[in-house]
Scaffold this motif. Sequence first.
Motif, mmCIF file in Angstrom:
data_model
loop_
_atom_site.group_PDB
_atom_site.id
_atom_site.type_symbol
_atom_site.label_atom_id
_atom_site.label_comp_id
_atom_site.label_asym_id
_atom_site.label_seq_id
_atom_site.Cartn_x
_atom_site.Cartn_y
_atom_site.Cartn_z
ATOM 1 N N VAL A 75 0.842 -1.195 0.000
ATOM 2 C CA VAL A 75 0.000 0.000 0.000
ATOM 3 C C VAL A 75 0.883 1.253 0.000
ATOM 4 O O VAL A 75 1.761 1.390 0.847
ATOM 5 N N PRO A 76 0.642 2.192 -0.941
ATOM 6 C CA PRO A 76 1.469 3.397 -0.987
ATOM 7 C C PRO A 76 1.230 4.325 0.197
ATOM 8 O O PRO A 76 0.134 4.382 0.759
ATOM 9 N N ALA A 77 2.240 5.074 0.551
ATOM 10 C CA ALA A 77 2.159 5.995 1.685
ATOM 11 C C ALA A 77 1.135 7.103 1.457
ATOM 12 O O ALA A 77 0.635 7.698 2.406
ATOM 13 N N ASP A 78 0.784 7.363 0.201
ATOM 14 C CA ASP A 78 -0.216 8.387 -0.123
ATOM 15 C C ASP A 78 -1.534 8.130 0.598
ATOM 16 O O ASP A 78 -2.250 9.074 0.953
ATOM 17 N N VAL A 79 -1.867 6.859 0.789
ATOM 18 C CA VAL A 79 -3.117 6.472 1.441
ATOM 19 C C VAL A 79 -3.192 7.053 2.847
ATOM 20 O O VAL A 79 -4.257 7.442 3.315
ATOM 21 N N LEU A 80 -2.082 7.127 3.517
ATOM 22 C CA LEU A 80 -2.006 7.697 4.861
ATOM 23 C C LEU A 80 -1.732 9.197 4.801
ATOM 24 O O LEU A 80 -2.297 9.975 5.573
ATOM 25 N N TYR A 81 -0.898 9.605 3.866
ATOM 26 C CA TYR A 81 -0.512 11.003 3.754
ATOM 27 C C TYR A 81 -1.714 11.913 3.446
ATOM 28 O O TYR A 81 -1.861 12.976 4.052
ATOM 29 N N LEU A 82 -2.553 11.527 2.493
ATOM 30 C CA LEU A 82 -3.662 12.385 2.059
ATOM 31 C C LEU A 82 -4.623 12.762 3.189
ATOM 32 O O LEU A 82 -4.872 13.954 3.394
ATOM 33 N N ALA A 121 4.958 15.867 4.196
ATOM 34 C CA ALA A 121 5.651 15.549 2.941
ATOM 35 C C ALA A 121 7.127 15.269 3.203
ATOM 36 O O ALA A 121 7.708 14.347 2.623
ATOM 37 N N LEU A 122 7.731 16.057 4.074
ATOM 38 C CA LEU A 122 9.137 15.853 4.412
ATOM 39 C C LEU A 122 9.342 14.513 5.123
ATOM 40 O O LEU A 122 10.270 13.758 4.793
ATOM 41 N N ILE A 123 8.468 14.204 6.074
ATOM 42 C CA ILE A 123 8.551 12.920 6.792
ATOM 43 C C ILE A 123 8.427 11.762 5.795
ATOM 44 O O ILE A 123 9.225 10.816 5.816
ATOM 45 N N ALA A 124 7.426 11.855 4.911
ATOM 46 C CA ALA A 124 7.208 10.781 3.937
ATOM 47 C C ALA A 124 8.389 10.649 2.983
ATOM 48 O O ALA A 124 8.804 9.537 2.648
ATOM 49 N N THR A 125 8.949 11.775 2.559
ATOM 50 C CA THR A 125 10.093 11.738 1.633
ATOM 51 C C THR A 125 11.310 11.090 2.282
ATOM 52 O O THR A 125 11.916 10.180 1.704
ATOM 53 N N VAL A 126 11.668 11.553 3.473
ATOM 54 C CA VAL A 126 12.849 11.012 4.159
ATOM 55 C C VAL A 126 12.684 9.515 4.419
ATOM 56 O O VAL A 126 13.579 8.715 4.125
ATOM 57 N N GLY A 177 9.213 6.559 -8.559
ATOM 58 C CA GLY A 177 9.152 7.502 -7.451
ATOM 59 C C GLY A 177 8.044 8.514 -7.617
ATOM 60 O O GLY A 177 7.373 8.902 -6.668
ATOM 61 N N LEU A 178 7.831 8.946 -8.855
ATOM 62 C CA LEU A 178 6.793 9.938 -9.137
ATOM 63 C C LEU A 178 5.407 9.318 -9.272
ATOM 64 O O LEU A 178 4.420 9.885 -8.818
ATOM 65 N N ARG A 218 7.069 14.124 -5.610
ATOM 66 C CA ARG A 218 5.712 13.581 -5.474
ATOM 67 C C ARG A 218 5.025 14.114 -4.217
ATOM 68 O O ARG A 218 3.913 14.631 -4.270
ATOM 69 N N PHE A 219 5.671 13.978 -3.065
ATOM 70 C CA PHE A 219 5.032 14.377 -1.814
ATOM 71 C C PHE A 219 4.881 15.897 -1.706
ATOM 72 O O PHE A 219 3.878 16.382 -1.183
ATOM 73 N N LEU A 220 5.849 16.651 -2.216
ATOM 74 C CA LEU A 220 5.727 18.107 -2.173
ATOM 75 C C LEU A 220 4.631 18.604 -3.116
ATOM 76 O O LEU A 220 3.929 19.570 -2.800
ATOM 77 N N LEU A 221 4.473 17.952 -4.261
ATOM 78 C CA LEU A 221 3.373 18.299 -5.162
ATOM 79 C C LEU A 221 2.034 18.034 -4.488
ATOM 80 O O LEU A 221 1.110 18.861 -4.554
#
Length: 196
Positions: free
Chosen positions: A35-42, A56-61, A115-116, A150-153
Amino acid sequence: MLRRLYDWTMSLAARKSAEKWLAVIAFIESSVFLVPADVLYLPMALARPQKAYRYALIATVASVLGGIAGWFLGYYAFETVAKPILEFYGKFDAFERLRTSVDYQMVLLLLVTSGLAHLPPIKVVTILSGVAHINIWLFIVSAIVARGARFLLLAWLLKRYGEPIRDFIERRLGQIAGVGAAVLIVLYVAYRYFLH
């Protein structure tokens, strides 16, 4: 099973420990998780738009660190660890097709597109990068650029448009990013074909 995994991941957004879970999911998504992190990030970024860039920074790192773990799995432990993970998710055949048909430059391009746009899945490409012995520093820079973009966008879209953009992101952003990634691949193949 995938739906339950998705629902469980979504439920983490409401917890006080959501940032830690975001880091965990982003880390393991890049090497072993489906499952992609976007599911939690959004949902996290929508609930607290003022923290969208922090998330976004947490997810990127965490995603880059997870990608490094995937690279090490491919480089040092393909047969014993990485191959069983790919087989478990049904990604081994796709991995083998990639491994036998791409060169060093194509792996770097796939690292950016995955990545994108998750095209192909990031875990497949991080492991493939290790197997192909992509330079670790080049790998890290590529992962930072692709995952960070991706996360910053996503953070920018959510801060600018808020809740109305959520449906668009969940339904269409992957398709748009996928088309963009496909165009990059086609341009690369055309460039290689016409110059060689």
